[in-house]
Design an enzyme around this catalytic site. Sequence first.
Site, PDB file in Angstrom:
ATOM      1  N   LYS A 297      45.556  28.574  28.239  1.00 48.00           N
ATOM      2  CA  LYS A 297      46.652  29.094  29.064  1.00 48.00           C
ATOM      3  C   LYS A 297      47.702  28.004  29.300  1.00 48.00           C
ATOM      4  CE  LYS A 297      43.579  32.501  31.082  1.00 48.00           C
ATOM      5  NZ  LYS A 297      42.686  32.888  32.188  1.00 48.00           N
TER       6      LYS A 297
ATOM      7  N   GLN B 259      40.773  30.998  38.044  1.00 46.19           N
ATOM      8  CA  GLN B 259      39.913  31.301  36.903  1.00 46.19           C
ATOM      9  C   GLN B 259      38.538  31.774  37.381  1.00 46.19           C
ATOM     10  OE1 GLN B 259      40.911  31.152  33.551  1.00 46.19           O
ATOM     11  NE2 GLN B 259      38.942  32.099  33.127  1.00 46.19           N
TER      12      GLN B 259
ATOM     13  N   ASP C 148      47.546  37.674  37.186  1.00 52.00           N
ATOM     14  CA  ASP C 148      46.343  38.202  36.531  1.00 52.00           C
ATOM     15  C   ASP C 148      46.203  39.704  36.779  1.00 52.00           C
ATOM     16  OD1 ASP C 148      44.845  36.585  34.895  1.00 52.00           O
ATOM     17  OD2 ASP C 148      43.723  35.618  36.514  1.00 52.00           O
TER      18      ASP C 148
END
Length: 292
Positions: free
Chosen positions: A52, A96, A119
Amino acid sequence: MEILNGKETAKSIKEEIAQAVKKRKAEGKKIPHLAAILVGMDGGSMTYINNKLKSCEECGFESTLMRYDDSVTEEVLLNKIQTLNEDKSIDGFIVQLPLPPHIDEMKVTLAIDPMKDVDGFHPMNLGKMALNLPCFISATPSGIIELLKRNKIETAGKNCVIIGRSNIVGMPLSILLSQNADPGNCTVTLAHSQTQNLAEVTRTADILIAAVGQPGFVTADMVKEGAIVVDVGTTRVEDSSKTAGWRLAGDVKFDEVAPKCAYISPVPGGVGPMTVASLMINTLKAMELKGK
Ligand code: NAP
């Protein structure tokens, strides 16, 4: 049989984003800034975060990584999230997953400002997605939609079977593909571990999407001739021929399934890169939505 090449598709998306960012920079405007929180030393999570951050660089974004030990308290993490919510220089951020068991993942998700939730895991974004309202759609489902779109896959009227009903992949994807949209307008069946006669169900699929997390779960006898198969699974399996000692395995037995397919996405190089590209799209959007 044609390959749904996520790596190449993601590369074009990131090039388009990089162009848009370059133009903004030339006009003296702000460039997108993504922050990421990583807890612990899980190898898979570190790989995902590195991919990412590398993509941020390719797109010309700013990025900031915040790392914590496994022993970090929930309170410290929630305070950090509050700081990021208030920090005007950060356009979007991610935490995460998975988190250590002593931290409540739902509490963490709920603490994120939905406008910075790139997200797309916050219930506000999931709810808006279900109602087809503007929102952040979680990266893997939207990456799959983009992969189908950019490869000009016709979806309207098709039977789509998704195996796996997780909140981050199968469930949102089933909603997106059943909506009146393009890609969309499928007749969707969402299969899971309680589904009876799974092979009979999957053989009805014009589009079969596997998000189970069990290497080689989908075998040739489960697939209709001419189907489009999307493999979401990414499981690390031992492989002594690789320097790292492991490789990523998909949910589909590629060698025996591919010859039956019209299109198939490989692992690696299919859904994974599209997930990261979608996160970049969401981050750019987060900044633009604030009118920066
Ligand atoms: P998950 O939360 O573990 O969900 C797995 C799903 O598979 C569950 O719905 C489960 O059913 C179902 N399942 C398990 N055994 C089954 C069986 N025998 N028959 C039918 N269904 C069965 O997984 P996830 O988070 O969605 O991830 C799935 C895979 O995708 C993993 O390999 C993950 O690493 C990968 N992934 C990849 C990306 C990417 O960017 N490439 C992103 C996210 C996830 P129940 O609900 O009944 O338990």
